[in-house]
Design a protein around this motif. Structure first.
Motif, PDB file in Angstrom:
ATOM      1  N   ARG C  31       1.226  -1.152  -0.098  1.00 49.42           N
ATOM      2  CA  ARG C  31      -0.397  -0.087   0.264  1.00 49.42           C
ATOM      3  C   ARG C  31       1.361   1.438  -0.167  1.00 49.42           C
ATOM      4  N   ALA C  32       0.071   2.270  -0.554  1.00 51.24           N
ATOM      5  CA  ALA C  32       1.560   3.425  -0.384  1.00 51.24           C
ATOM      6  C   ALA C  32       1.480   3.954   1.005  1.00 51.24           C
ATOM      7  N   TYR C  33       2.596   4.924   1.158  1.00 47.99           N
ATOM      8  CA  TYR C  33       2.589   5.314   1.933  1.00 47.99           C
ATOM      9  C   TYR C  33       2.804   6.473   2.818  1.00 47.99           C
ATOM     10  N   ARG C  34       2.310   6.817   3.535  1.00 47.79           N
ATOM     11  CA  ARG C  34       0.929   7.365   4.201  1.00 47.79           C
ATOM     12  C   ARG C  34       2.003   8.578   5.100  1.00 47.79           C
ATOM     13  N   ILE C  35       1.689   9.750   5.213  1.00 46.46           N
ATOM     14  CA  ILE C  35       2.116  11.018   5.061  1.00 46.46           C
ATOM     15  C   ILE C  35       1.440  12.484   5.619  1.00 46.46           C
ATOM     16  N   GLY C  36       0.993  12.113   7.224  1.00 47.88           N
ATOM     17  CA  GLY C  36       0.010  12.740   7.096  1.00 47.88           C
ATOM     18  C   GLY C  36       0.336  14.676   7.954  1.00 47.88           C
ATOM     19  N   GLU C 124       2.888   5.087  -4.528  1.00 50.50           N
ATOM     20  CA  GLU C 124       3.360   5.573  -3.874  1.00 50.50           C
ATOM     21  C   GLU C 124       3.412   5.758  -2.302  1.00 50.50           C
ATOM     22  N   LEU C 125       2.605   7.057  -2.578  1.00 51.69           N
ATOM     23  CA  LEU C 125       2.714   7.937  -1.876  1.00 51.69           C
ATOM     24  C   LEU C 125       1.420   8.814  -1.681  1.00 51.69           C
ATOM     25  N   VAL C 126       0.896   8.466  -0.120  1.00 54.98           N
ATOM     26  CA  VAL C 126      -0.232   9.484  -0.374  1.00 54.98           C
ATOM     27  C   VAL C 126      -0.417  11.147   1.029  1.00 54.98           C
ATOM     28  N   ILE C 127      -0.279  12.208   1.127  1.00 52.96           N
ATOM     29  CA  ILE C 127      -0.075  12.957   2.070  1.00 52.96           C
ATOM     30  C   ILE C 127      -1.519  13.514   2.178  1.00 52.96           C
ATOM     31  N   ILE C 128      -1.544  12.951   2.925  1.00 51.37           N
ATOM     32  CA  ILE C 128      -3.235  14.042   4.109  1.00 51.37           C
ATOM     33  C   ILE C 128      -2.764  15.199   5.069  1.00 51.37           C
ATOM     34  N   GLU C 129      -4.039  15.894   4.068  1.00 51.79           N
ATOM     35  CA  GLU C 129      -3.616  17.274   4.477  1.00 51.79           C
ATOM     36  C   GLU C 129      -4.747  17.869   5.970  1.00 51.79           C
ATOM     37  N   ARG C 141      -2.028   6.610  14.849  1.00 54.10           N
ATOM     38  CA  ARG C 141      -1.292   5.749  14.000  1.00 54.10           C
ATOM     39  C   ARG C 141      -1.590   4.939  12.711  1.00 54.10           C
ATOM     40  N   GLY C 142      -3.468   5.053  13.012  1.00 59.99           N
ATOM     41  CA  GLY C 142      -4.046   3.740  12.199  1.00 59.99           C
ATOM     42  C   GLY C 142      -3.998   4.338  10.217  1.00 59.99           C
ATOM     43  N   LEU C 143      -3.864   6.409  10.646  1.00 64.44           N
ATOM     44  CA  LEU C 143      -4.180   6.676   9.097  1.00 64.44           C
ATOM     45  C   LEU C 143      -3.063   6.947   8.758  1.00 64.44           C
ATOM     46  N   VAL C 144      -1.909   7.102   9.682  1.00 64.24           N
ATOM     47  CA  VAL C 144      -0.745   7.904   8.749  1.00 64.24           C
ATOM     48  C   VAL C 144       0.716   7.359   8.759  1.00 64.24           C
ATOM     49  N   ASP C 145       1.531   6.987   8.910  1.00 63.80           N
ATOM     50  CA  ASP C 145       2.872   6.346   8.899  1.00 63.80           C
ATOM     51  C   ASP C 145       3.805   7.285   9.558  1.00 63.80           C
ATOM     52  N   ARG C 146       3.913   8.696   8.978  1.00 67.47           N
ATOM     53  CA  ARG C 146       4.962   9.589   9.222  1.00 67.47           C
ATOM     54  C   ARG C 146       3.932  10.581   9.305  1.00 67.47           C
ATOM     55  N   GLN C 225      12.383   8.970   4.704  1.00 70.52           N
ATOM     56  CA  GLN C 225      11.127   7.726   5.420  1.00 70.52           C
ATOM     57  C   GLN C 225      10.844   6.923   4.138  1.00 70.52           C
ATOM     58  N   LEU C 226      10.576   7.314   3.516  1.00 68.25           N
ATOM     59  CA  LEU C 226       9.642   6.035   2.650  1.00 68.25           C
ATOM     60  C   LEU C 226      10.594   5.077   2.362  1.00 68.25           C
ATOM     61  N   PRO C 227       9.185   3.448   2.322  1.00 67.70           N
ATOM     62  CA  PRO C 227      10.344   2.531   2.241  1.00 67.70           C
ATOM     63  C   PRO C 227      11.442   2.386   1.526  1.00 67.70           C
TER      64      PRO C 227
END
Lengths: 221, 235, 231
Positions: C31-36, C124-129, C141-146, C225-227
């Motif tokens: 799944r895509a890496y998620r950054i908030g 690969e990456l979802v930015i959640i603003e 932490r259930g929503l974003v990785d960092r 930070q990305l895997p």
């Protein structure tokens, strides 16, 4: 009362309910609900219409697992596409939370038959899986039909939370009566379940969607 | 008073004929001379009255086209003793048939206690139009009690099942928002709107199982009818 | 009647609009890496999001979930920035509770992420603003990785000292608009030392998007930070 009813009706339950106002946002935007008195009238009407419909299908879904039939019958009792979508969005969100809390082949069969189930049917299914009764499911659905919009009124109109809470509390007997009526018909074949309609809510829901496309609303329904 | 009126329409040599036409007072059915399949529904007495049980059965055979048109508004009045009046309409529409049920407004007067029931049983290729206009009380009058139930099934699937109870909650924005007139127009088997069309107090929506429903809430019948007309044109 | 009344928006606001269903939570692997990106109103979350989109253009398969759309102007900002195709942006309604939507009940955001993952395979990456909120709002932490917490010098140099979970626990603290510091009388050194004291080992980046529009330092941190990508 079984604890499943408490968990499902808790506003902290992470089932996406906080983004739905049940027509309150549209009603507030038009000035139809502006104070405690008008909120009370809105909630009482919502309880007796949408609330009773949800209570009936939640109660029925505790024991009846004819998911596709229940889904079609509830669709036929929900003429507004906006209302159907709001119900399915909350249903799916409740499944997401429910699968972790009460994993069960019954829930799997529900999702398999209806990938985006109606909220009331999910409430009934989860209540049954957890060991609750039709009365638990009906009471949960009836209560949620007013507690969500009441909370939205606090957020949108800045109403006194104590006054709003007292208003919801005053509906206690009516909530119980709706749940009792729902339980009394829950054993009927799905085709014979009553379908209390809500023309006002349906029109508010469609207008909400229309306004949403134009100017953005803060709630999904 | 109990009365049962019944119409059976059939298609014979490409033309709808009325195989059966049974009136029973106060339900009087008058076939139009020039237009086959058109029948006027005349309420011959002041009806329904508290205690009345009126039934109307409309049956369209394969390919037949039946239209029942109201002539005047019916005024629902309380009877001499408090009792429920009931008007039941049942439609059976066979393959390829069309039934249009277009009564005039039903006015629920003060202290009346009325139940209006409509059931439709359609074969998959049948078509149906049902127009309903409920007027809650005459001008300046508070209405009596009313239960309206509409159930339509096409083939095995339910199309619409709605029950409306008119009581003290009609003032609620969730119910009728204090508006006196509720007009609906149900169409099944026609072209459905691709998506909902909504005004402030009216909408035209596609139903989940096919068919469409136009709804309007207004302070008077003329305004309600105008909204429904606009919706069905724009859809 | 609004039958012929058609509006177009870069982001779909239509709650009745839905895509094919995706009920199974996305597999953790693949799944895509998620950054908030969170922070107070006006601190520059949307501007940082746009900057990162520019920085990663052509490099990462990227999408954005925004909780910050209060008016269509916010959505138009991203569109006008020309940094992302509109079908890579999903808007979430938060029912007047921006912190609930990213922390207590993350359902709507998870739905949006999964919709994007389904629409753009290989994301690969979802930015959640997040929506603009106060200093206590953090992502689950259930929503974003960092998560990145954004404050700005115009909010006053005491902000880092005030602390709160956003400042103290975010994986990265960004101090924005440092070019404005002399104008608003903010002491950058005080901010940096307060931030270091509050955050211990956790990193802090001070930047000005006016001077470095592509946020290169923050972008490098995100890359770190990305895997590890294979293939």
């Amino acid at each position: 009362m079984h604890t499943v009813a408490l968990v499902l009706s808790d506003s902290r339950f992470p089932g996406g309910g906080h983004v739905h106002s049940g027509g309150l946002e549209e009603a507030a935007a038009r000035g139809l609900v502006s104070d405690i008195r008008s909120l009370g009238l809105f909630l009482a009407g919502r309880l007796r219409t949408a609330g009773e419909l949800a209570a009936i299908f939640a109660a029925a879904s505790v024991k009846c697992h004819e998911w596709s039939t229940l889904d079609e019958e509830l669709d036929a009792r929900t003429p507004s596409p906006a209302q159907r979508e709001a119900s399915r969005a909350q249903g799916r969100a409740t499944v997401r939370a429910g699968r972790r809390a009460w994993p069960s082949p019954v829930l799997d069969s529900l999702v398999q038959a209806t990938p985006r189930p109606h909220h009331a049917i999910v409430l009934g299914a989860l209540t049954g899986i957890a060991g609750g009764s039709s009365a638990d499911a009906a009471l949960t659905a009836a209560y949620l039909s007013v507690s969500g919009p009441a909370s939205a009124a606090i957020r949108l109109l800045g109403l006194d939370p104590f006054a709003v809470n007292a208003q919801v509390t005053r509906l206690g007997e009516a909530i119980q009566a709706v749940a009792d009526r729902a339980v009394s018909v829950a054993g009927l074949p799905p085709a014979d379940l009553p379908g209390p309609g809500a023309p006002g809510l349906d029109l508010l829901a469609e207008a909400h969607v229309r306004h949403h496309k134009e100017e953005v609303r803060l709630f999904a329904s | 008073m109990k009365a049962h009126a019944r119409v059976v329409a059939e298609l014979v040599d490409g033309r709808t004929v009325l195989r059966e036409l049974r009136s029973q007072s106060p339900l009087t059915l008058v076939p139009h001379r020039g237009k086959p399949g058109l029948v006027h529904l005349v309420n011959s007495a002041s009806a329904p009255l508290g205690g009345d049980e009126l039934d109307l059965t409309l049956i369209a055979g394969p390919g037949a086209a039946l239209r029942i048109a109201g002539v005047a508004a019916s005024l629902v009045l309380p009877g001499p003793k408090p009792a429920l009046s009931r008007f039941t309409v049942h439609v059976e529409a066979a393959e390829g048939s069309t039934v249009e049920y277009l009564p005039e407004a039903t006015v629920v007067t003060q202290r009346a206690h009325h139940a209006a029931v409509f059931t439709g049983s359609l074969e998959p290729s049948a078509r149906l139009i049902v127009r309903e206009m409920l007027v809650l009380g005459r001008e300046g009058e508070s209405p009596g009690r009313l239960t309206s139930e509409t159930t339509v099934r096409r083939g095995e699937r339910p199309v619409l099942s709605q029950r409306l109870e008119i009581d003290s909650l009609i003032a609620s924005p969730a119910v009728l928002a204090g508006r006196r007139v509720l007009a609906t127009d149900l169409r099944v088997g026609y072209e459905d709107p691709p998506s909902a069309v909504a005004g402030e107090w009216c909408s035209l929506v596609p139903l989940a199982a096919g068919g469409s429903l136009a709804t309007a809430l207004a302070h008077d019948a003329v305004a309600a009818q105008r909204m429904i007309g606009l919706l069905n044109r724009s859809g | 009647m609004q039958a012929d009344h058609v509006h177009t928006h870069p982001v779909n606001f239509d709650p009745t609009w839905s895509e094919p269903d995706h009920h199974e939570p996305a597999a953790e692997q693949g799944r895509a890496y998620r950054i908030g990106i969170g922070g107070p109103v006006g601190s520059g979350k949307t501007a940082l999001t746009a900057a990162l989109c520019r920085a990663f253009r052509g490099e990462l398969n990227l999408a954005v979930v925004t909780n910050d759309i209060y008016t269509t102007e916010d959505a138009d900002f991203l569109r006008r920035a020309g940094v992302l195709d509109v079908d890579r942006i999903e808007a979430v309604q938060t029912g007047c509770c921006p912190h609930t939507a990213i922390r207590d009940d993350i359902t709507a955001n998870l739905d949006a992420v999964e919709t994007l993952e389904e629409r753009h395979p290989g994301l690969e990456l979802v930015i959640i603003e997040s929506g603009g909120d106060n200093l206590t709002a953090v992502f689950s932490r259930g929503l974003v990785d960092r998560q990145i917490f954004v404050v700005d010098v115009a909010g006053g140099d005491k902000v880092p000292r005030k602390g709160g979970p956003g400042v103290t626990t975010a994986d990265l603290l960004v101090i924005n608009k440092i070019d404005l510091a002399p104008l608003v009388g903010a002491d950058l050194e005080v901010m940096a030392s307060d931030a270091a004291r509050m955050r211990g080992e956790l990193p802090v980046i001070a930047q000005s998007l006016a001077e470095t529009p592509d946020a290169p330092v923050v972008a490098d941190w995100v890359r770190s930070q990305l895997p590890v990508r294979t293939g």
